[in-house]
Motif scaffolding. Structure first.
Motif, PDB file in Angstrom:
ATOM      1  N   MET A   1       0.838  -1.200   0.000  1.00  0.00           N
ATOM      2  CA  MET A   1       0.000   0.000   0.000  1.00  0.00           C
ATOM      3  C   MET A   1       0.875   1.253   0.000  1.00  0.00           C
ATOM      4  O   MET A   1       1.881   1.305   0.683  1.00  0.00           O
ATOM      5  CB  MET A   1      -0.922  -0.007   1.229  1.00  0.00           C
ATOM      6  N   ASP A   2       0.447   2.248  -0.801  1.00  0.00           N
ATOM      7  CA  ASP A   2       1.181   3.511  -0.851  1.00  0.00           C
ATOM      8  C   ASP A   2       0.667   4.455   0.225  1.00  0.00           C
ATOM      9  O   ASP A   2      -0.542   4.684   0.352  1.00  0.00           O
ATOM     10  CB  ASP A   2       1.002   4.167  -2.226  1.00  0.00           C
ATOM     11  N   TYR A   3       1.611   5.002   0.995  1.00  0.00           N
ATOM     12  CA  TYR A   3       1.257   5.971   2.045  1.00  0.00           C
ATOM     13  C   TYR A   3       1.731   7.346   1.626  1.00  0.00           C
ATOM     14  O   TYR A   3       2.908   7.535   1.304  1.00  0.00           O
ATOM     15  CB  TYR A   3       1.895   5.579   3.372  1.00  0.00           C
ATOM     16  N   ILE A   4       0.830   8.312   1.646  1.00  0.00           N
ATOM     17  CA  ILE A   4       1.203   9.665   1.242  1.00  0.00           C
ATOM     18  C   ILE A   4       1.687  10.483   2.440  1.00  0.00           C
ATOM     19  O   ILE A   4       2.376  11.491   2.271  1.00  0.00           O
ATOM     20  CB  ILE A   4       0.019  10.352   0.528  1.00  0.00           C
ATOM     21  N   ILE A   5       1.342  10.042   3.643  1.00  0.00           N
ATOM     22  CA  ILE A   5       1.862  10.640   4.872  1.00  0.00           C
ATOM     23  C   ILE A   5       2.416   9.528   5.752  1.00  0.00           C
ATOM     24  O   ILE A   5       1.733   8.539   6.000  1.00  0.00           O
ATOM     25  CB  ILE A   5       0.773  11.401   5.652  1.00  0.00           C
ATOM     26  N   GLU A   6       3.663   9.680   6.193  1.00  0.00           N
ATOM     27  CA  GLU A   6       4.284   8.703   7.087  1.00  0.00           C
ATOM     28  C   GLU A   6       5.079   9.438   8.158  1.00  0.00           C
ATOM     29  O   GLU A   6       5.864  10.327   7.844  1.00  0.00           O
ATOM     30  CB  GLU A   6       5.230   7.775   6.320  1.00  0.00           C
ATOM     31  N   THR A   7       4.849   9.073   9.389  1.00  0.00           N
ATOM     32  CA  THR A   7       5.660   9.623  10.473  1.00  0.00           C
ATOM     33  C   THR A   7       6.292   8.484  11.266  1.00  0.00           C
ATOM     34  O   THR A   7       5.730   7.388  11.337  1.00  0.00           O
ATOM     35  CB  THR A   7       4.835  10.496  11.444  1.00  0.00           C
ATOM     36  N   GLU A   8       7.439   8.767  11.832  1.00  0.00           N
ATOM     37  CA  GLU A   8       8.112   7.785  12.686  1.00  0.00           C
ATOM     38  C   GLU A   8       8.554   8.480  13.972  1.00  0.00           C
ATOM     39  O   GLU A   8       9.414   9.348  13.958  1.00  0.00           O
ATOM     40  CB  GLU A   8       9.324   7.179  11.982  1.00  0.00           C
ATOM     41  N   LYS A   9       7.858   8.121  15.063  1.00  0.00           N
ATOM     42  CA  LYS A   9       8.174   8.648  16.399  1.00  0.00           C
ATOM     43  C   LYS A   9       8.275  10.181  16.423  1.00  0.00           C
ATOM     44  O   LYS A   9       9.123  10.749  17.118  1.00  0.00           O
ATOM     45  CB  LYS A   9       9.455   8.008  16.930  1.00  0.00           C
ATOM     46  N   ILE A  10       7.412  10.830  15.657  1.00  0.00           N
ATOM     47  CA  ILE A  10       7.453  12.293  15.633  1.00  0.00           C
ATOM     48  C   ILE A  10       6.989  12.841  16.985  1.00  0.00           C
ATOM     49  O   ILE A  10       5.992  12.395  17.559  1.00  0.00           O
ATOM     50  CB  ILE A  10       6.611  12.855  14.464  1.00  0.00           C
ATOM     51  N   THR A  11       7.746  13.817  17.489  1.00  0.00           N
ATOM     52  CA  THR A  11       7.549  14.321  18.851  1.00  0.00           C
ATOM     53  C   THR A  11       7.686  15.840  18.874  1.00  0.00           C
ATOM     54  O   THR A  11       8.508  16.404  18.155  1.00  0.00           O
ATOM     55  CB  THR A  11       8.594  13.712  19.809  1.00  0.00           C
ATOM     56  N   LYS A  12       6.840  16.475  19.681  1.00  0.00           N
ATOM     57  CA  LYS A  12       6.967  17.912  19.900  1.00  0.00           C
ATOM     58  C   LYS A  12       6.880  18.199  21.393  1.00  0.00           C
ATOM     59  O   LYS A  12       5.882  17.870  22.048  1.00  0.00           O
ATOM     60  CB  LYS A  12       5.868  18.690  19.163  1.00  0.00           C
ATOM     61  N   LYS A  13       7.946  18.812  21.915  1.00  0.00           N
ATOM     62  CA  LYS A  13       7.999  19.148  23.334  1.00  0.00           C
ATOM     63  C   LYS A  13       8.100  20.649  23.527  1.00  0.00           C
ATOM     64  O   LYS A  13       8.738  21.350  22.740  1.00  0.00           O
ATOM     65  CB  LYS A  13       9.201  18.469  24.004  1.00  0.00           C
ATOM     66  N   TYR A  14       7.474  21.120  24.603  1.00  0.00           N
ATOM     67  CA  TYR A  14       7.608  22.509  25.040  1.00  0.00           C
ATOM     68  C   TYR A  14       8.098  22.466  26.485  1.00  0.00           C
ATOM     69  O   TYR A  14       7.315  22.171  27.395  1.00  0.00           O
ATOM     70  CB  TYR A  14       6.273  23.237  24.963  1.00  0.00           C
ATOM     71  N   ASP A  15       9.391  22.706  26.676  1.00  0.00           N
ATOM     72  CA  ASP A  15       9.994  22.576  28.011  1.00  0.00           C
ATOM     73  C   ASP A  15       9.693  21.185  28.573  1.00  0.00           C
ATOM     74  O   ASP A  15      10.097  20.196  27.979  1.00  0.00           O
ATOM     75  CB  ASP A  15       9.487  23.688  28.939  1.00  0.00           C
ATOM     76  N   ASN A  16       8.928  21.115  29.657  1.00  0.00           N
ATOM     77  CA  ASN A  16       8.644  19.822  30.267  1.00  0.00           C
ATOM     78  C   ASN A  16       7.338  19.193  29.791  1.00  0.00           C
ATOM     79  O   ASN A  16       6.952  18.120  30.264  1.00  0.00           O
ATOM     80  CB  ASN A  16       8.597  19.957  31.800  1.00  0.00           C
ATOM     81  N   PHE A  17       6.670  19.881  28.860  1.00  0.00           N
ATOM     82  CA  PHE A  17       5.385  19.370  28.372  1.00  0.00           C
ATOM     83  C   PHE A  17       5.558  18.735  26.991  1.00  0.00           C
ATOM     84  O   PHE A  17       6.141  19.340  26.088  1.00  0.00           O
ATOM     85  CB  PHE A  17       4.357  20.498  28.292  1.00  0.00           C
ATOM     86  N   THR A  18       5.052  17.512  26.826  1.00  0.00           N
ATOM     87  CA  THR A  18       5.109  16.814  25.540  1.00  0.00           C
ATOM     88  C   THR A  18       3.738  16.880  24.883  1.00  0.00           C
ATOM     89  O   THR A  18       2.790  16.228  25.327  1.00  0.00           O
ATOM     90  CB  THR A  18       5.535  15.342  25.723  1.00  0.00           C
ATOM     91  N   ALA A  19       3.637  17.669  23.816  1.00  0.00           N
ATOM     92  CA  ALA A  19       2.351  17.844  23.125  1.00  0.00           C
ATOM     93  C   ALA A  19       2.052  16.681  22.192  1.00  0.00           C
ATOM     94  O   ALA A  19       0.899  16.250  22.064  1.00  0.00           O
ATOM     95  CB  ALA A  19       2.362  19.152  22.337  1.00  0.00           C
ATOM     96  N   VAL A  20       3.096  16.186  21.502  1.00  0.00           N
ATOM     97  CA  VAL A  20       2.974  15.012  20.624  1.00  0.00           C
ATOM     98  C   VAL A  20       4.096  14.062  20.994  1.00  0.00           C
ATOM     99  O   VAL A  20       5.266  14.459  21.031  1.00  0.00           O
ATOM    100  CB  VAL A  20       3.069  15.420  19.134  1.00  0.00           C
ATOM    101  N   ASP A  21       3.723  12.817  21.270  1.00  0.00           N
ATOM    102  CA  ASP A  21       4.660  11.884  21.895  1.00  0.00           C
ATOM    103  C   ASP A  21       4.915  10.652  21.029  1.00  0.00           C
ATOM    104  O   ASP A  21       4.130   9.712  21.016  1.00  0.00           O
ATOM    105  CB  ASP A  21       4.093  11.461  23.261  1.00  0.00           C
ATOM    106  N   LYS A  22       6.005  10.690  20.245  1.00  0.00           N
ATOM    107  CA  LYS A  22       6.471   9.529  19.469  1.00  0.00           C
ATOM    108  C   LYS A  22       5.354   8.896  18.633  1.00  0.00           C
ATOM    109  O   LYS A  22       5.086   7.709  18.720  1.00  0.00           O
ATOM    110  CB  LYS A  22       7.078   8.484  20.408  1.00  0.00           C
ATOM    111  N   VAL A  23       4.738   9.711  17.800  1.00  0.00           N
ATOM    112  CA  VAL A  23       3.606   9.260  17.000  1.00  0.00           C
ATOM    113  C   VAL A  23       4.071   8.608  15.697  1.00  0.00           C
ATOM    114  O   VAL A  23       4.861   9.189  14.947  1.00  0.00           O
ATOM    115  CB  VAL A  23       2.648  10.434  16.704  1.00  0.00           C
ATOM    116  N   ASP A  24       3.565   7.404  15.449  1.00  0.00           N
ATOM    117  CA  ASP A  24       3.728   6.717  14.165  1.00  0.00           C
ATOM    118  C   ASP A  24       2.388   6.776  13.443  1.00  0.00           C
ATOM    119  O   ASP A  24       1.373   6.311  13.967  1.00  0.00           O
ATOM    120  CB  ASP A  24       4.142   5.260  14.368  1.00  0.00           C
ATOM    121  N   LEU A  25       2.394   7.343  12.246  1.00  0.00           N
ATOM    122  CA  LEU A  25       1.156   7.522  11.494  1.00  0.00           C
ATOM    123  C   LEU A  25       1.401   7.167  10.038  1.00  0.00           C
ATOM    124  O   LEU A  25       2.409   7.572   9.458  1.00  0.00           O
ATOM    125  CB  LEU A  25       0.695   8.981  11.601  1.00  0.00           C
ATOM    126  N   LYS A  26       0.476   6.398   9.461  1.00  0.00           N
ATOM    127  CA  LYS A  26       0.556   6.052   8.045  1.00  0.00           C
ATOM    128  C   LYS A  26      -0.804   6.320   7.408  1.00  0.00           C
ATOM    129  O   LYS A  26      -1.794   5.680   7.770  1.00  0.00           O
ATOM    130  CB  LYS A  26       0.938   4.582   7.861  1.00  0.00           C
TER     131      LYS A  26
END
Length: 310
Positions: free
Chosen positions: A1-26
């Motif tokens: 299957m072809d995936y047009i969006i793929e993420t691997e452990k994508i993470t966004k932190k602001y100081d001590n707060f993790t808004a997005v935590d190691k997301v895998d998305l296909k």
């Protein structure tokens, strides 16, 4: 299957707060895909990283084959975005909005006019194209924003809470247009929502997101089927006694006496109803009404998160 969006452990932190935590998305090509979760789950932050508005703290992501960190210009050229907050100028017409956006995205002049007419027809605003946006209804404004995001033939369209604040009838109208553009424009749609019905009725696949994590992802039908629990609501002449007895019947997992009716948790409820009616008759109970309910996405969300979306 072809995936047009793929993420691997994508993470966004602001100081001590993790808004997005190691997301895998296909996200499969040409799907309508929902990220379902409450406010504060990290949905908008995730979308913002995929659109190159925010840089990930760690992890990787590709959109239409382009790395969001290394090739942000190529990502932006191949996507359209409709933000949660309104971003229209009331003193411009619908056509002027589309003309301005087409110019910003470098749509060649020779095809710009034709493309604008195509989009106006797609979003059913042809008759209102030359009227000021301040005269538009909420649904018309949302359709214009979606059309504006389509003007340059993007491969992916990001919609952040596309029907937030709209009445139920207008919301269903927007769903119709999203399905139409997905089919006719061959565009992949990734949307965020906290509306269960929107994710269920509109989307090919749903990812449940809570506290920065993707907890479960699948088609709405498969997510609901995994619960293996239908609800049968029964009104009878002796509810308390019936609740005590019916639990003996094979296939009945749990029985609750809510006062006015009995709620049974069962598997494959449509197959079990005849057996329940026969059991009640044999035991001397009078059945007044029987109602079958299949699991909802809200039931799925509660199972995997322990909370409901308010």
């Amino acid at each position: 299957m072809d995936y047009i969006i793929e993420t691997e452990k994508i993470t966004k932190k602001y100081d001590n707060f993790t808004a997005v935590d190691k997301v895998d998305l296909k996200v499969p090509e040409e799907d309508i895909y929902a990220i379902l979760g409450p406010n504060g789950a990290g949905k908008t932050t995730l979308i913002s990283m995929l659109c190159t508005i925010l840089k990930p703290t760690s992890g990787t992501a590709k959109v239409n084959g382009h790395d969001v960190i290394k090739e942000p210009e190529k990502v932006r050229a191949s996507i359209g975005i409709v933000f949660q907050s309104r971003a229209l100028d009331d003193m411009l017409t619908g056509r002027e909005h589309l003309e301005m956006h087409a110019a910003l995205y470098g749509v060649p002049k020779r095809i710009r006019e034709k493309r604008i007419e195509e989009v106006l027809e797609l979003i059913a605003l042809g008759e209102k194209a030359d009227e000021y946006v301040k005269t538009y209804s909420g649904g018309m404004k949302r359709r214009l924003e979606i059309g504006r995001g389509l003007i340059h033939h993007p491969r992916v369209l990001f919609l952040d809470e596309p029907t937030l604040g709209l009445d139920p009838q207008t919301r269903e109208s927007i769903w119709k247009y999203i399905k139409q553009l997905n089919r006719e424009e061959k565009v992949t749609v990734l949307l965020t929502t906290h509306y269960m019905e929107e994710a269920d009725k509109l989307c090919d696949k749903v990812a449940i997101m809570n506290r920065g994590k993707i907890i479960k992802a699948d088609t709405p039908a498969k997510l609901k089927r995994e619960l293996k629990a239908d609800t049968i609501k029964i009104k009878t002449n002796k509810p308390r006694e019936f609740a005590d007895k019916i639990i003996e019947l094979a296939g009945v997992k749990e029985a609750y006496n809510t006062g006015s009716m009995i709620k049974l948790m069962v598997e494959r409820g449509e197959n079990l109803i005849p057996a329940i009616v026969n059991f009640a008759t044999q035991q001397g109970f009078q059945i007044k009404s029987v109602e079958l309910e299949h699991p909802t996405l809200e039931d799925v969300f509660i199972k995997y998160t322990g909370t409901r979306i308010k």
